[in-house]
Write a protein that holds these residues in place. Sequence first.
Motif, PDB file in Angstrom:
ATOM      1  N   ASP B 161       0.810  -1.274  -0.035  1.00 22.08           N
ATOM      2  CA  ASP B 161       0.181  -0.032  -0.026  1.00 22.08           C
ATOM      3  C   ASP B 161       0.835   1.198   0.006  1.00 22.08           C
ATOM      4  O   ASP B 161       0.515   2.328  -0.434  1.00 22.08           O
ATOM      5  N   ALA B 162       2.006   1.123   0.423  1.00 16.49           N
ATOM      6  CA  ALA B 162       2.889   2.308   0.885  1.00 16.49           C
ATOM      7  C   ALA B 162       3.953   2.639  -0.193  1.00 16.49           C
ATOM      8  O   ALA B 162       4.483   3.563  -0.427  1.00 16.49           O
ATOM      9  N   LEU B 163       4.092   1.477  -1.157  1.00 16.90           N
ATOM     10  CA  LEU B 163       5.164   1.594  -2.106  1.00 16.90           C
ATOM     11  C   LEU B 163       4.774   1.405  -3.523  1.00 16.90           C
ATOM     12  O   LEU B 163       3.799   0.493  -3.904  1.00 16.90           O
ATOM     13  N   ARG B 164       5.167   2.297  -4.404  1.00 16.56           N
ATOM     14  CA  ARG B 164       4.762   2.276  -6.052  1.00 16.56           C
ATOM     15  C   ARG B 164       6.291   2.228  -6.704  1.00 16.56           C
ATOM     16  O   ARG B 164       6.864   3.218  -6.313  1.00 16.56           O
ATOM     17  N   VAL B 165       6.372   1.262  -7.595  1.00 20.12           N
ATOM     18  CA  VAL B 165       7.683   1.177  -8.329  1.00 20.12           C
ATOM     19  C   VAL B 165       7.127   1.137  -9.637  1.00 20.12           C
ATOM     20  O   VAL B 165       6.202   0.687 -10.269  1.00 20.12           O
ATOM     21  N   ALA B 166       8.107   1.529 -10.739  1.00 17.90           N
ATOM     22  CA  ALA B 166       7.973   1.476 -11.820  1.00 17.90           C
ATOM     23  C   ALA B 166       9.203   1.276 -12.864  1.00 17.90           C
ATOM     24  O   ALA B 166      10.191   1.733 -12.421  1.00 17.90           O
ATOM     25  N   GLY B 167       9.231   0.442 -13.808  1.00 19.05           N
ATOM     26  CA  GLY B 167      10.142   0.121 -14.900  1.00 19.05           C
ATOM     27  C   GLY B 167       9.808   0.814 -16.257  1.00 19.05           C
ATOM     28  O   GLY B 167       8.573   0.627 -16.635  1.00 19.05           O
ATOM     29  N   GLU B 168      10.742   1.286 -16.986  1.00 20.97           N
ATOM     30  CA  GLU B 168      10.387   2.109 -18.108  1.00 20.97           C
ATOM     31  C   GLU B 168      11.333   1.523 -19.294  1.00 20.97           C
ATOM     32  O   GLU B 168      12.615   1.776 -18.960  1.00 20.97           O
ATOM     33  N   ALA B 169      10.870   1.247 -20.307  1.00 22.02           N
ATOM     34  CA  ALA B 169      11.876   1.036 -21.632  1.00 22.02           C
ATOM     35  C   ALA B 169      11.491   2.244 -22.362  1.00 22.02           C
ATOM     36  O   ALA B 169      10.281   2.530 -22.790  1.00 22.02           O
ATOM     37  N   GLN B 170      12.522   2.814 -22.720  1.00 18.05           N
ATOM     38  CA  GLN B 170      12.320   4.244 -23.478  1.00 18.05           C
ATOM     39  C   GLN B 170      12.812   3.887 -24.900  1.00 18.05           C
ATOM     40  O   GLN B 170      14.008   3.741 -25.128  1.00 18.05           O
ATOM     41  N   PHE B 171      11.853   3.995 -25.959  1.00 14.60           N
ATOM     42  CA  PHE B 171      12.371   4.078 -27.383  1.00 14.60           C
ATOM     43  C   PHE B 171      12.551   5.219 -27.769  1.00 14.60           C
ATOM     44  O   PHE B 171      11.471   6.217 -27.806  1.00 14.60           O
ATOM     45  N   ASN B 172      13.583   5.763 -27.747  1.00 15.38           N
ATOM     46  CA  ASN B 172      14.119   7.212 -28.138  1.00 15.38           C
ATOM     47  C   ASN B 172      14.477   7.329 -29.750  1.00 15.38           C
ATOM     48  O   ASN B 172      15.116   6.627 -30.171  1.00 15.38           O
ATOM     49  N   PHE B 173      13.810   8.578 -30.075  1.00 18.82           N
ATOM     50  CA  PHE B 173      13.900   8.815 -31.464  1.00 18.82           C
ATOM     51  C   PHE B 173      14.081  10.226 -31.551  1.00 18.82           C
ATOM     52  O   PHE B 173      13.966  10.933 -30.452  1.00 18.82           O
ATOM     53  N   GLY B 174      14.203  10.906 -32.783  1.00 18.28           N
ATOM     54  CA  GLY B 174      14.146  12.207 -32.787  1.00 18.28           C
ATOM     55  C   GLY B 174      15.161  12.731 -34.072  1.00 18.28           C
ATOM     56  O   GLY B 174      15.798  12.039 -34.433  1.00 18.28           O
ATOM     57  N   SER B 175      14.990  14.115 -34.157  1.00 21.50           N
ATOM     58  CA  SER B 175      16.225  14.631 -35.391  1.00 21.50           C
ATOM     59  C   SER B 175      16.245  16.128 -34.998  1.00 21.50           C
ATOM     60  O   SER B 175      15.423  16.829 -34.472  1.00 21.50           O
ATOM     61  N   ILE B 176      17.407  16.525 -35.476  1.00 21.96           N
ATOM     62  CA  ILE B 176      17.479  17.918 -35.489  1.00 21.96           C
ATOM     63  C   ILE B 176      17.834  18.429 -36.964  1.00 21.96           C
ATOM     64  O   ILE B 176      19.045  17.697 -37.675  1.00 21.96           O
ATOM     65  N   ILE B 177      17.090  19.031 -37.492  1.00 17.92           N
ATOM     66  CA  ILE B 177      17.195  19.691 -38.948  1.00 17.92           C
ATOM     67  C   ILE B 177      17.691  20.993 -38.955  1.00 17.92           C
ATOM     68  O   ILE B 177      16.812  21.934 -38.313  1.00 17.92           O
ATOM     69  N   ASP B 178      18.723  21.355 -39.522  1.00 13.73           N
ATOM     70  CA  ASP B 178      19.014  22.677 -39.905  1.00 13.73           C
ATOM     71  C   ASP B 178      19.168  23.057 -41.395  1.00 13.73           C
ATOM     72  O   ASP B 178      19.435  22.150 -42.041  1.00 13.73           O
ATOM     73  N   LYS B 179      18.167  24.144 -41.505  1.00 14.08           N
ATOM     74  CA  LYS B 179      18.106  24.285 -43.064  1.00 14.08           C
ATOM     75  C   LYS B 179      18.434  25.781 -43.036  1.00 14.08           C
ATOM     76  O   LYS B 179      18.438  26.684 -42.342  1.00 14.08           O
ATOM     77  N   VAL B 180      19.602  25.908 -44.114  1.00 19.32           N
ATOM     78  CA  VAL B 180      19.899  27.305 -44.422  1.00 19.32           C
ATOM     79  C   VAL B 180      19.679  27.648 -46.136  1.00 19.32           C
ATOM     80  O   VAL B 180      19.703  26.657 -46.946  1.00 19.32           O
ATOM     81  N   ASN B 181      19.151  28.735 -46.250  1.00 17.80           N
ATOM     82  CA  ASN B 181      18.278  29.187 -47.423  1.00 17.80           C
ATOM     83  C   ASN B 181      18.780  30.442 -47.904  1.00 17.80           C
ATOM     84  O   ASN B 181      18.486  31.486 -47.023  1.00 17.80           O
ATOM     85  N   VAL B 182      19.354  30.533 -49.077  1.00 16.79           N
ATOM     86  CA  VAL B 182      19.733  31.986 -49.595  1.00 16.79           C
ATOM     87  C   VAL B 182      18.982  32.298 -50.769  1.00 16.79           C
ATOM     88  O   VAL B 182      18.749  31.417 -51.683  1.00 16.79           O
ATOM     89  N   TRP B 183      18.058  33.174 -50.633  1.00 12.04           N
ATOM     90  CA  TRP B 183      17.032  33.473 -51.644  1.00 12.04           C
ATOM     91  C   TRP B 183      16.814  35.029 -51.920  1.00 12.04           C
ATOM     92  O   TRP B 183      17.287  35.687 -51.150  1.00 12.04           O
ATOM     93  N   PHE B 184      16.230  35.325 -52.933  1.00 10.50           N
ATOM     94  CA  PHE B 184      16.197  36.695 -53.587  1.00 10.50           C
ATOM     95  C   PHE B 184      14.808  37.091 -53.674  1.00 10.50           C
ATOM     96  O   PHE B 184      13.982  36.348 -54.043  1.00 10.50           O
ATOM     97  N   ASP B 185      14.580  38.444 -53.826  1.00  9.78           N
ATOM     98  CA  ASP B 185      13.269  39.165 -53.964  1.00  9.78           C
ATOM     99  C   ASP B 185      13.001  39.110 -55.522  1.00  9.78           C
ATOM    100  O   ASP B 185      12.674  39.866 -56.072  1.00  9.78           O
ATOM    101  N   ASP B 186      13.522  37.829 -56.252  1.00  9.13           N
ATOM    102  CA  ASP B 186      13.153  38.051 -57.771  1.00  9.13           C
ATOM    103  C   ASP B 186      13.302  36.612 -58.185  1.00  9.13           C
ATOM    104  O   ASP B 186      14.099  35.851 -57.904  1.00  9.13           O
ATOM    105  N   LEU B 187      12.151  36.202 -58.833  1.00 11.55           N
ATOM    106  CA  LEU B 187      11.878  34.851 -59.254  1.00 11.55           C
ATOM    107  C   LEU B 187      13.007  34.285 -60.200  1.00 11.55           C
ATOM    108  O   LEU B 187      13.001  32.927 -60.399  1.00 11.55           O
ATOM    109  N   ASN B 188      13.563  35.374 -60.757  1.00  9.50           N
ATOM    110  CA  ASN B 188      14.589  34.869 -61.783  1.00  9.50           C
ATOM    111  C   ASN B 188      15.992  34.133 -61.062  1.00  9.50           C
ATOM    112  O   ASN B 188      16.655  33.628 -61.726  1.00  9.50           O
ATOM    113  N   TYR B 189      16.027  34.450 -59.689  1.00  8.73           N
ATOM    114  CA  TYR B 189      17.150  34.075 -58.974  1.00  8.73           C
ATOM    115  C   TYR B 189      16.850  32.564 -58.018  1.00  8.73           C
ATOM    116  O   TYR B 189      15.666  32.497 -57.618  1.00  8.73           O
TER     117      TYR B 189
END
Lengths: 402, 399
Positions: B161-189
């Motif tokens: 009654d006085a004790l709770r315990v837990a075990g956990e399996a952790q499936f870890n995922f994720g991503s770090i995405i860095d995007k760099v974009n050079v663009w112009f105010d002109d559709l010809n570029y």
Amino acid sequence: MMKRIYFAYALIAAIAVLALSAGCGTDAEGPVTRPFHESGWYSPQAGDTERYIDTLRNVSMIEIPYGIGHSSILKLGEIKGVRYTTLLMQFRYDSLANYEGMTVDSVILDLPVITVQDTLFHLGVTFNELLEGFSEDDTITSPPAYDPDPIQGANEETVRDISFERTEFSINKTIVQEWVDGTADPWPHGISINWAYVPDTLGLIEMYAQDYGTNPPFLNVLFDGGTEVILPVVSDYAITEDRITDLAAAGGTARRIYFEFDLDGVPELAALNYSALVFHTDGSSGLGATYGEMLVGTSTDFPYYLYTPDSSDPDDPGMLEGTGVSRSLIPVTIDAKIKIPLGQYMIDVLNGSRVNTVLVLQSDFEATRVQILAIFDTAAGDSIRPYIEIIYTMPTDFQGKR
Amino acid sequence: MRTAAAASILILLLSFGAKAQSIYGMNYIGEAVHMGSSRHQALGYSAVAVQDTINSVTPNPASTADLPMGTLTFQQVLSASRVYFLDFSSKQTRYQVPTFTVSFPIRKGLVMTTGYRTRYMGRADFVYQRDIEGAPVAYENYKLDSSLYILPVIVAWRPFDALRVAGEAQFNFGSIIDKVNVWFDDLNYRNVDSQRRRNFSGLSWGASLLWEAHPRLWLGCNIDGAVNYRVDEVVENTTSVLDTSTTFDYTLPLALDVGFAANAFGRWWLSSSYWMRAAADPAGFPQLEGSVGDETHIGVGIERRASNEGHILNRIPIRLGFYTDKWHLQFPPGQEVNSMFLTFGSAIPLGKSPGAIDYTLEFGRIGSKAENFVEENVFRLGLSFSVAEPWSKRSTKRH
């Protein structure tokens, strides 16, 4: 009941989040991110963007002997270095067979002149019987053989003066009488109208051609008793001579400009943002349309076609064909800076998938219209000489500055 | 349960188009996301020793052993802040991707839980102008989209009654995405784009304990095991000859959370906890050598728990909290980044159901202009939504 409560609560929460979101808004992060970025804490760093000018290794012209048969307007004279030296005409004689035994009273060659530039211009010409046939479908760059003795007029004159006021010319009636009597054949190959001399002042005389559809040149045969027979032109041709002195791409005559360049100043890893062939048009030497062409509604814009040839050797026929890079319209009668984007072509050159570094500019109506695009050459000042412009960005450094 | 699930999905949909966390999260692996529902948020995330019989999302998985029914919990946080740097300021509105878990009592005192929880995240989208002679104005655009998350499988057990315990399996995922974009105010570029994508994956373990040392004193502990991530990195560029791919390992050290909850008087409870994660070796982030330190969190909370009787105001809980975080990154190098938050919250009971809607308001500051050059004043709204139904097989009527 419980389900309604659940849903009501969720809806209230959703509306609250939306309202807060809409109310708070988000500014551009730009300036406040600088300390993290400039210190390298946030590491990606875009490469520099640079503008590179290639001043072109060589700009030259290719001359292609060419002639245009099908045209709405026939021209005599000279405009912007294009000399119209000869007109060829064939007439329809079929109807003459119906008038055997009648007496020819007079014969008039009527040229439907619609405009003369300038209006005082006049040109002395001779009419000569052609000794060879011609076809409007052929490229004709010099007159076919003709009888050097000019066709005489009613008063045995041989040199006729064409001007805006004078467009009807008599033909010695004995010539046509022999056609009617069957003692001579009509001119089987037609006639040529040739310059009798080079006038002191050059100009251009324009008249309808049979391709215009109505009002072609014709022979008017008047018989005694008032019967009149019209012998219209069924085939005609204006032969040109290229006397252009400027750096120009021209249709009809024809000329193309080729540009040779190298890109030694562009770094190997550069990624292209933009590239263009840049030149300045010389409006005073450009020809979009003659006044007569404008009167019949022809466009004044110069349709260009830019291609990269199969061969970079000007003496190789491969120079005359290749892969298209761009085609559009250019106004040619004003001084203007023109940029023709080079798109995928330059990307291919920079990444090495294409090695040809020559571009050829021609009229896209080279086979159907005489037009001139004149540009300033490499000897002109820096502000108006042609060049290749390239804007590129260097690779991103994801490891940052630190 | 079906209606509850639909309502929860509605909340989830609202999070799409989510932007960043704190502006300090625009680097490395981002900003740590605290565990717990909005109840625990209102207690300054100090609730590792607080028993919870309503929420499936808790800072102490052992607590889920007390869930009497199948329980679904969503938590969503909206953050609005104003960032200051020199004379510049920028207001930002951001969401966290919701945390959600579902718990299934296998039998009384034995509960299995699974779901989705974000460990770290960071997002940014900013642009600088470039002036190039003879060309239209160019823009240098940076986008960061970083999220490391867990799909946990937790088994919580109440052996006594006085004790709770837990075990956990952790499936870890994720991503770090860095995007760099050079663009112009002109559709010809043409745009010039670069992207670095780092995909993280790894398995880790966790264990937790909740002990009722005395009816008026609870102790709790949660060990979030180290994660040995395998990182697959792919760099793609407009100029494809520059494209690269590589693999490396990155270890996120173990985190430990300990705390207590004590009944001060009547329905008033005091809770506190200390959480820490040792400094990680910034493998794959060489620019951060010497700038990564221990990460800590200290939280304190006071809760007047709800009564089942009396005036409506007696039937809702009142929660107050305070917490301070020391970030894992130092900016500038050697200078700690600290944050402080005051929290206030309550709950709306869902009729006779054991479920509830918990809500929390947070006011705080991250960094300071004097020490870190950049200061962010933050307001956060947390909402969590828990619904519960008995987990039993439906009877089928035969006609």
